[in-house]
Structure formats: structure tokens, C-alpha cells
Design an enzyme around this catalytic site. Structure first.
Site, short mmCIF file in Angstrom:
data_model
loop_
_atom_site.label_atom_id
_atom_site.label_comp_id
_atom_site.label_asym_id
_atom_site.label_seq_id
_atom_site.Cartn_x
_atom_site.Cartn_y
_atom_site.Cartn_z
CB SER A 1 47.40 22.40 -6.55
OG SER A 1 47.78 22.99 -7.77
N1 SAM Z 1 45.79 21.94 -11.39
C1 SAM Z 1 46.84 20.96 -11.37
C2 SAM Z 1 46.49 19.74 -10.57
O1 SAM Z 1 45.46 19.73 -9.90
O2 SAM Z 1 47.26 18.77 -10.64
C3 SAM Z 1 48.15 21.51 -10.90
C4 SAM Z 1 48.76 22.43 -11.85
S1 SAM Z 1 50.48 22.69 -11.72
C5 SAM Z 1 50.63 23.52 -10.18
C6 SAM Z 1 50.60 23.96 -12.98
C7 SAM Z 1 50.48 23.46 -14.38
O3 SAM Z 1 50.42 24.58 -15.25
C8 SAM Z 1 51.65 22.63 -14.84
O4 SAM Z 1 51.21 21.36 -15.25
C9 SAM Z 1 52.24 23.43 -16.01
O5 SAM Z 1 52.77 22.62 -17.03
C10 SAM Z 1 51.03 24.21 -16.47
N2 SAM Z 1 51.29 25.42 -17.23
C11 SAM Z 1 52.20 26.40 -17.03
N3 SAM Z 1 52.06 27.38 -17.94
C12 SAM Z 1 51.03 27.01 -18.75
C13 SAM Z 1 50.38 27.60 -19.88
N4 SAM Z 1 50.75 28.79 -20.40
N5 SAM Z 1 49.35 26.94 -20.44
C14 SAM Z 1 48.93 25.75 -19.96
N6 SAM Z 1 49.51 25.14 -18.89
C15 SAM Z 1 50.53 25.77 -18.29
#
Ligand code: SAM
Length: 221
Positions: free
Chosen positions: A62
Site C-alpha cells: 500500500s
Molecule cells: N498491507 C499490505 C502491505 O503493507 O504490503 C498491502 C496489502 S495488499 C493492498 C492486499 C492484500 O490482501 C493482498 O496481499 C491480498 O492477497 C490480500 N487478501 C485479499 N483477500 C484476502 C483475504 N480474504 N484474506 C487474507 N488476505 C487477503
């Protein structure tokens, strides 16, 4: 790795403080955590631009402003137990772990979870646990949580996450359609009452799971 601390300080001044991030604990955490350690090799020089960056598997680390905004709005305090959904690179969990007592983070892509765990170990951040799975069901065994931060956007607030939010706790979550969402702050007032505040328009990757979108990204699960 080159010393990027001066560029990091500049990012904090330019992209965070001037855009209204004022919580000193959040500013300090953003100053401590080396974002360059959370981007793919070769992308270190872009680590302090205020934009998301690819981390593989169609996912992103992000934007720094969003990480700071979510941490500030979650009103994290030193003793807090935090749940994060969407570990991704691990950067946001790392930032929150410098403020709260413990961060539990769930990621659906096993290779991303593995890489994040390795980064935490290398940095000596030992108050973060990462689990591979569907975060829309929460992590009931270690809840309730003082704060829940969801880094992917679903069609609605997952019921399980509301149930696992402690009284007085705050959840920051993007909710809406796949191409644009509202960032919501949900505060649990008592067992059955939740207050909702709209923090503005955002664009996140989809939250995929039982209480999110289906894998094919067309309709709610
Ligand atoms: N917080 C992270 C960082 O600082 O790098 C960025 C997160 S990224 C925008 C969103 C993440 O949510 C992705 O890695 C994706 O695989 C994960 N994701 C999506 N749906 C999910 C779920 N139901 N449970 C866990 N992770 C999930």
C-alpha cells in the site's frame, strides 16, 4: 542496502505531515520502518514515492499515506492487540507493530506470507504473527481485537470481523464496488451497536473470501 533514512524523512514531511497525519506514534513508526525492505529487489529506489508498488501475485504494497492514515484512524495504542487482513508485503503490519503490543495478520497467498515472515525475522520484529488463510473469517482464537485493519476491499463489512472487534475498538475497512470504495471507520459502541464514519474515497485490491468477493471477482461470495 543503501541508507534511505533521509529520503524516508522527506516522505514523512511531504506525503504524511502535510496531508494531515499528526499522530506522533504513527509518524515515529513510519520513520522507523524501512519500506525499502518490503519492496521487491530492484525497486528500493521507489520505496519512498507515495504510491503502491507491485509485490507479485497481482498484489501491491500500500501507498505510505494510506498505511499511515489507516494506523492513525484505528487509534492504535501501545497495549493494543491488532488484526490485519491482507499482510501483502508486511509493511503495514510492521508499522502497526511499532505502536501496538501485537499484530496478527492474515494473508491468502502463502508465498507473500512467507516473504513477510522472513522480513519480520530479519528486522527483529517479533510481535507479529502471520497466518495463511481467508481473513474475512477473522482469527477468533486470538481475538477480540482493539483494532482491525483491512487492506483489501469487499462488498460489505464481514460479520465475523464485527464480532471479533472489542468494545470501544475500531475497524478501518474499504467497502464498495471493485473499482472504487469508501474507507470506513467502524467503532463498536456495545455488543450490538456499531458507529460508522466515512473517511473518503479509496481504491484497494479485492478482498476475496467467504465474506468478500468470489475469486472470479464478479459478485459477492
Ligand atoms: N498491507 C499490505 C502491505 O503493507 O504490503 C498491502 C496489502 S495488499 C493492498 C492486499 C492484500 O490482501 C493482498 O496481499 C491480498 O492477497 C490480500 N487478501 C485479499 N483477500 C484476502 C483475504 N480474504 N484474506 C487474507 N488476505 C487477503
Amino acid at each position: 542496502m543503501p541508507d534511505l533514512s533521509r529520503v524516508r524523512d522527506r516522505m514523512i514531511d511531504l506525503h504524511l505531515a502535510r496531508r494531515g497525519i499528526s499522530n506522533p506514534d504513527v509518524i515515529e513508526a513510519m520513520r522507523i520502518v524501512p519500506r525499502e525492505a518490503f519492496v521487491d529487489p530492484g525497486y528500493e529506489e521507489f520505496a519512498y514515492e507515495d504510491s503502491p508498488l507491485s509485490i507479485g501475485h497481482g498484489q501491491t504494497i500500500s501507498q505510505p499515506y494510506i498505511v499511515a492514515l489507516m494506523a492513525e484512524k484505528a487509534e492504535l495504542e501501545p497495549g493494543d492487540i491488532v488484526l490485519e487482513i491482507g499482510t501483502g508485503s508486511g509493511y503495514a503490519a510492521a508499522v502497526m507493530s511499532r505502536i501496538a503490543a501485537h499484530v496478527y495478520s492474515i494473508e491468502r497467498h502463502a508465498p507473500l506470507a512467507k516473504a513477510a515472515r522472513k522480513r519480520f525475522a530479519e528486522l527483529g520484529y517479533d510481535n507479529i504473527d502471520v497466518r495463511v488463510g481467508d481473513g474475512t473469517n477473522g482469527w477468533a482464537e486470538v481475538g477480540p481485537f482493539d483494532a482491525i485493519v483491512v487492506a483489501a476491499a469487499g462488498p460489505e463489512v464481514p460479520r465475523a470481523l464485527k464480532e471479533q472487534l472489542d468494545l470501544g475498538g475500531h475497524m478501518i475497512i474499504p467497502v464498495g464496488q471493485q473499482d472504487e470504495q469508501r474507507l470506513l471507520k467502524i467503532t463498536r459502541v456495545n455488543a450490538t451497536t456499531f458507529e460508522e464514519q466515512d473517511l473518503g474515497g479509496v481504491r484497494f485490491v479485492p478482498l476475496i473470501g467467504d465474506q468478500g468477493w468470489r475469486e472470479e471477482r464478479t459478485e459477492p461470495a
